[in-house]
Scaffold this motif. Structure first.
Motif, PDB file in Angstrom:
ATOM      1  N   PHE A  14     -16.504 -20.936 -20.646  1.00 44.57           N
ATOM      2  CA  PHE A  14     -16.890 -21.100 -22.102  1.00 44.57           C
ATOM      3  C   PHE A  14     -17.778 -20.276 -22.548  1.00 44.57           C
ATOM      4  N   GLN A  15     -18.922 -19.982 -21.801  1.00 42.76           N
ATOM      5  CA  GLN A  15     -19.986 -19.350 -22.372  1.00 42.76           C
ATOM      6  C   GLN A  15     -19.520 -17.723 -22.379  1.00 42.76           C
ATOM      7  N   THR A  16     -18.610 -17.182 -21.573  1.00 39.11           N
ATOM      8  CA  THR A  16     -18.169 -15.822 -21.438  1.00 39.11           C
ATOM      9  C   THR A  16     -17.316 -15.688 -22.603  1.00 39.11           C
ATOM     10  N   GLN A  17     -16.407 -16.698 -23.125  1.00 37.79           N
ATOM     11  CA  GLN A  17     -15.544 -16.700 -23.960  1.00 37.79           C
ATOM     12  C   GLN A  17     -15.962 -16.503 -25.273  1.00 37.79           C
ATOM     13  N   LEU A  18     -17.230 -17.527 -25.333  1.00 38.19           N
ATOM     14  CA  LEU A  18     -17.846 -17.436 -26.804  1.00 38.19           C
ATOM     15  C   LEU A  18     -18.455 -16.139 -26.838  1.00 38.19           C
ATOM     16  N   TYR A  19     -19.263 -15.495 -25.884  1.00 33.96           N
ATOM     17  CA  TYR A  19     -19.903 -14.087 -25.743  1.00 33.96           C
ATOM     18  C   TYR A  19     -18.656 -12.919 -26.286  1.00 33.96           C
ATOM     19  N   TRP A  20     -17.523 -12.984 -25.937  1.00 34.04           N
ATOM     20  CA  TRP A  20     -16.625 -11.988 -26.198  1.00 34.04           C
ATOM     21  C   TRP A  20     -16.142 -12.268 -27.661  1.00 34.04           C
ATOM     22  N   LEU A  21     -16.265 -13.613 -28.078  1.00 35.56           N
ATOM     23  CA  LEU A  21     -16.051 -13.746 -29.621  1.00 35.56           C
ATOM     24  C   LEU A  21     -16.961 -13.096 -30.359  1.00 35.56           C
ATOM     25  N   VAL A  22     -18.295 -13.445 -29.764  1.00 36.94           N
ATOM     26  CA  VAL A  22     -19.445 -12.646 -30.868  1.00 36.94           C
ATOM     27  C   VAL A  22     -19.316 -11.090 -30.501  1.00 36.94           C
ATOM     28  N   VAL A  23     -19.094 -10.565 -29.562  1.00 31.72           N
ATOM     29  CA  VAL A  23     -18.988  -8.999 -29.516  1.00 31.72           C
ATOM     30  C   VAL A  23     -17.811  -8.519 -30.483  1.00 31.72           C
ATOM     31  N   GLU A  24     -16.772  -9.577 -30.612  1.00 33.56           N
ATOM     32  CA  GLU A  24     -15.837  -9.086 -31.408  1.00 33.56           C
ATOM     33  C   GLU A  24     -16.139  -9.279 -33.026  1.00 33.56           C
ATOM     34  N   ALA A  25     -17.181  -9.814 -33.287  1.00 33.01           N
ATOM     35  CA  ALA A  25     -17.702 -10.128 -34.520  1.00 33.01           C
ATOM     36  C   ALA A  25     -16.623 -11.271 -35.215  1.00 33.01           C
ATOM     37  N   SER A  26     -16.060 -12.311 -34.460  1.00 37.59           N
ATOM     38  CA  SER A  26     -15.153 -13.199 -34.752  1.00 37.59           C
ATOM     39  C   SER A  26     -15.469 -14.092 -36.049  1.00 37.59           C
ATOM     40  N   ARG A  27     -14.767 -14.562 -36.734  1.00 42.40           N
ATOM     41  CA  ARG A  27     -14.747 -15.824 -37.603  1.00 42.40           C
ATOM     42  C   ARG A  27     -15.148 -17.085 -37.237  1.00 42.40           C
ATOM     43  N   LEU A  28     -15.895 -17.949 -37.721  1.00 45.46           N
ATOM     44  CA  LEU A  28     -16.337 -19.195 -37.264  1.00 45.46           C
ATOM     45  C   LEU A  28     -14.977 -20.142 -36.807  1.00 45.46           C
ATOM     46  N   PHE A  29     -13.970 -19.935 -37.462  1.00 44.23           N
ATOM     47  CA  PHE A  29     -12.755 -20.846 -37.040  1.00 44.23           C
ATOM     48  C   PHE A  29     -12.333 -20.625 -35.665  1.00 44.23           C
ATOM     49  N   GLU A  30     -12.400 -19.145 -35.401  1.00 44.15           N
ATOM     50  CA  GLU A  30     -11.929 -18.679 -34.027  1.00 44.15           C
ATOM     51  C   GLU A  30     -12.694 -19.314 -32.855  1.00 44.15           C
ATOM     52  N   PHE A  31     -13.874 -19.516 -33.105  1.00 46.03           N
ATOM     53  CA  PHE A  31     -14.406 -20.106 -31.948  1.00 46.03           C
ATOM     54  C   PHE A  31     -14.088 -21.615 -31.490  1.00 46.03           C
ATOM     55  N   LEU A  32     -13.492 -22.090 -32.260  1.00 44.27           N
ATOM     56  CA  LEU A  32     -12.964 -23.432 -32.038  1.00 44.27           C
ATOM     57  C   LEU A  32     -11.657 -23.352 -31.301  1.00 44.27           C
ATOM     58  N   GLN A  33     -10.844 -22.188 -31.577  1.00 43.04           N
ATOM     59  CA  GLN A  33      -9.312 -22.227 -31.309  1.00 43.04           C
ATOM     60  C   GLN A  33      -9.138 -21.874 -29.977  1.00 43.04           C
ATOM     61  N   GLY A  34     -10.130 -21.015 -29.227  1.00 42.15           N
ATOM     62  CA  GLY A  34      -9.940 -20.520 -28.010  1.00 42.15           C
ATOM     63  C   GLY A  34      -9.069 -19.368 -28.029  1.00 42.15           C
ATOM     64  N   ALA A  35      -8.642 -19.124 -26.848  1.00 36.16           N
ATOM     65  CA  ALA A  35      -8.008 -17.525 -26.776  1.00 36.16           C
ATOM     66  C   ALA A  35      -6.970 -17.686 -25.773  1.00 36.16           C
ATOM     67  N   THR A  36      -5.805 -16.884 -25.982  1.00 35.38           N
ATOM     68  CA  THR A  36      -4.877 -16.463 -24.863  1.00 35.38           C
ATOM     69  C   THR A  36      -4.727 -15.073 -24.706  1.00 35.38           C
ATOM     70  N   GLU A  37      -4.826 -14.774 -23.448  1.00 34.58           N
ATOM     71  CA  GLU A  37      -4.891 -13.294 -23.124  1.00 34.58           C
ATOM     72  C   GLU A  37      -3.870 -13.370 -21.789  1.00 34.58           C
ATOM     73  N   PRO A  38      -3.238 -11.990 -21.603  1.00 29.94           N
ATOM     74  CA  PRO A  38      -2.423 -11.874 -20.289  1.00 29.94           C
ATOM     75  C   PRO A  38      -3.517 -12.063 -19.068  1.00 29.94           C
ATOM     76  N   VAL A 126     -22.109 -12.265 -35.454  1.00 34.26           N
ATOM     77  CA  VAL A 126     -22.220 -10.740 -34.947  1.00 34.26           C
ATOM     78  C   VAL A 126     -23.725 -10.973 -34.182  1.00 34.26           C
ATOM     79  N   ARG A 127     -23.676  -9.934 -33.011  1.00 36.68           N
ATOM     80  CA  ARG A 127     -24.919  -9.495 -32.486  1.00 36.68           C
ATOM     81  C   ARG A 127     -26.147  -9.153 -33.298  1.00 36.68           C
ATOM     82  N   THR A 128     -27.358  -9.210 -33.437  1.00 37.08           N
ATOM     83  CA  THR A 128     -28.281  -8.665 -34.066  1.00 37.08           C
ATOM     84  C   THR A 128     -28.844  -7.546 -33.019  1.00 37.08           C
ATOM     85  N   ASP A 129     -29.715  -6.652 -33.361  1.00 35.83           N
ATOM     86  CA  ASP A 129     -30.354  -5.633 -32.889  1.00 35.83           C
ATOM     87  C   ASP A 129     -30.675  -5.938 -31.407  1.00 35.83           C
TER      88      ASP A 129
END
Length: 139
Positions: A14-38, A126-129
């Protein structure tokens, strides 16, 4: 109950996936959806969907630590780019609306607002400095 990852001191999925969403400058709705990847075999691996309260708790912890901030797209009345120079300005973020800390914290604490019934779902995280530093304590 703590997971094996939490007991071992390792970041959770969970923490790892949320971190990557932050790195990707994701929109808030995306944090609730989760992700699918190969996966390594070409099949899909699904992460999430995530509990809104847990997403809020984790994002607030990172916000309070000064690691993330929020911004919204430019207002509708800002003219859209028509040429390369205008696109450079647009992509440089000149028209972005950075949320003040009080409003940002309020929005992060109310995940029920992160749905498409509200424009708040389109606010980006997004990440701060400080959050860009190699030693930033995300995980």
């Amino acid at each position: 109950m703590r997971t094996d990852e939490e007991r071992s001191g390792q970041p959770s999925e969970f923490q790892t996936q949320l971190y990557w969403l932050v790195v990707e400058a994701s929109r808030l709705f995306e944090f609730l959806q989760g992700a699918t990847e190969p996966d390594g075999d070409g099949g899909p691996v699904t992460h999430g969907p995530w509990d809104p309260a847990e997403c809020s708790r984790q994002l607030l912890a990172w916000f309070d630590a000064g690691l993330i901030e929020l911004f919204a797209d430019p207002p509708d009345d800002v003219p859209r780019p028509r040429n390369a120079e205008e696109w450079r300005v647009w992509n440089g973020g000149e028209h972005l609306r950075w949320l003040d800390p009080v409003a940002a914290r309020q929005l992060l604490s109310e995940p029920h607002r992160w749905t498409f019934e509200s424009d708040d779902a389109l606010v980006c995280v997004v990440r701060t400095d400080a959050g860009m530093e190699v030693t930033a304590p995300f995980l």
